[in-house]
Design a protein around this motif. Sequence first.
Motif, mmCIF file in Angstrom:
data_model
loop_
_atom_site.group_PDB
_atom_site.id
_atom_site.type_symbol
_atom_site.label_atom_id
_atom_site.label_comp_id
_atom_site.label_asym_id
_atom_site.label_seq_id
_atom_site.Cartn_x
_atom_site.Cartn_y
_atom_site.Cartn_z
ATOM 1 N N LEU A 1 1.152 -1.424 -0.310
ATOM 2 C CA LEU A 1 0.039 -0.101 0.223
ATOM 3 C C LEU A 1 0.820 1.243 0.161
ATOM 4 O O LEU A 1 0.560 2.218 0.107
ATOM 5 N N LEU A 2 1.997 0.833 0.785
ATOM 6 C CA LEU A 2 2.625 2.416 0.673
ATOM 7 C C LEU A 2 4.023 2.373 -1.116
ATOM 8 O O LEU A 2 5.040 2.820 -1.759
ATOM 9 N N GLY A 3 3.280 0.866 -2.067
ATOM 10 C CA GLY A 3 3.841 1.252 -2.638
ATOM 11 C C GLY A 3 5.905 0.338 -3.368
ATOM 12 O O GLY A 3 5.926 0.003 -4.098
ATOM 13 N N VAL A 4 5.415 -0.453 -2.306
ATOM 14 C CA VAL A 4 6.590 -1.770 -3.122
ATOM 15 C C VAL A 4 6.008 -2.919 -2.925
ATOM 16 O O VAL A 4 4.938 -3.811 -2.583
ATOM 17 N N CYS A 5 6.909 -2.824 -4.147
ATOM 18 C CA CYS A 5 6.399 -4.805 -5.461
ATOM 19 C C CYS A 5 7.181 -5.406 -4.626
ATOM 20 O O CYS A 5 7.979 -6.275 -4.808
ATOM 21 N N CYS A 6 5.496 -6.154 -3.514
ATOM 22 C CA CYS A 6 5.664 -7.076 -3.144
ATOM 23 C C CYS A 6 5.100 -8.274 -3.116
ATOM 24 O O CYS A 6 4.526 -9.465 -2.906
ATOM 25 N N ARG A 7 3.903 -7.879 -4.098
ATOM 26 C CA ARG A 7 2.821 -8.370 -4.229
ATOM 27 C C ARG A 7 3.030 -9.798 -4.650
ATOM 28 O O ARG A 7 3.527 -9.694 -5.297
ATOM 29 N N TYR A 8 1.966 -11.139 -4.791
ATOM 30 C CA TYR A 8 1.894 -11.910 -5.701
ATOM 31 C C TYR A 8 2.493 -11.650 -7.095
ATOM 32 O O TYR A 8 2.579 -12.735 -7.762
ATOM 33 N N ASP A 9 1.885 -10.965 -6.844
ATOM 34 C CA ASP A 9 2.421 -10.456 -9.165
ATOM 35 C C ASP A 9 3.190 -9.855 -9.587
ATOM 36 O O ASP A 9 3.695 -9.469 -10.549
ATOM 37 N N GLY A 10 3.679 -9.737 -8.089
ATOM 38 C CA GLY A 10 5.118 -8.705 -8.172
ATOM 39 C C GLY A 10 4.752 -6.879 -8.241
ATOM 40 O O GLY A 10 5.507 -5.862 -8.624
#
Length: 149
Positions: free
Chosen positions: A12-21
């Motif tokens: 939510l802070l803009g870090v690319c860490c979700r499952y989809d990258g």
Amino acid sequence: MKKPTILVSACLLGVCCRYDGESKPNADVIKLREKYVLIPICPEVDGGLPTPRTPSERVGDRVLMRDGRDVTDNYISGAEQALSKAESFSCKAAILKARSPSCGKGKIYDGSFSGKLTDRDGVCAELLSSRGISIFTEEEVGKLLEKYS
């Protein structure tokens, strides 16, 4: 006056860490920096899962990837690390990603990988809540501000 601290899902802070990258930056959440010290967490990554990764959902007491791999231990480990951070930084609240198998509050995907929702919390949200930490999603920033302003 010292700003209060809250945990925040890093995506939510803009870090690319979700499952989809990807990330899911949320302007309302980012703006909270004006009033709070935001402590970023990603329980999935902290629990040892890579980015990107195969999507996961809660199935009964387990967390399974769409290909059937059991990642429950990763989710539990990440949730425990989030709790440790919350305790270390004296966080009374967290803003977590809605519908996530780790961070979701109230509604998460039902384990069928079909997009259907069920009434349940994610692993991390459940643990934090059980320890008295108030959980909000990015859709509830106003509620957090009402309670903690």
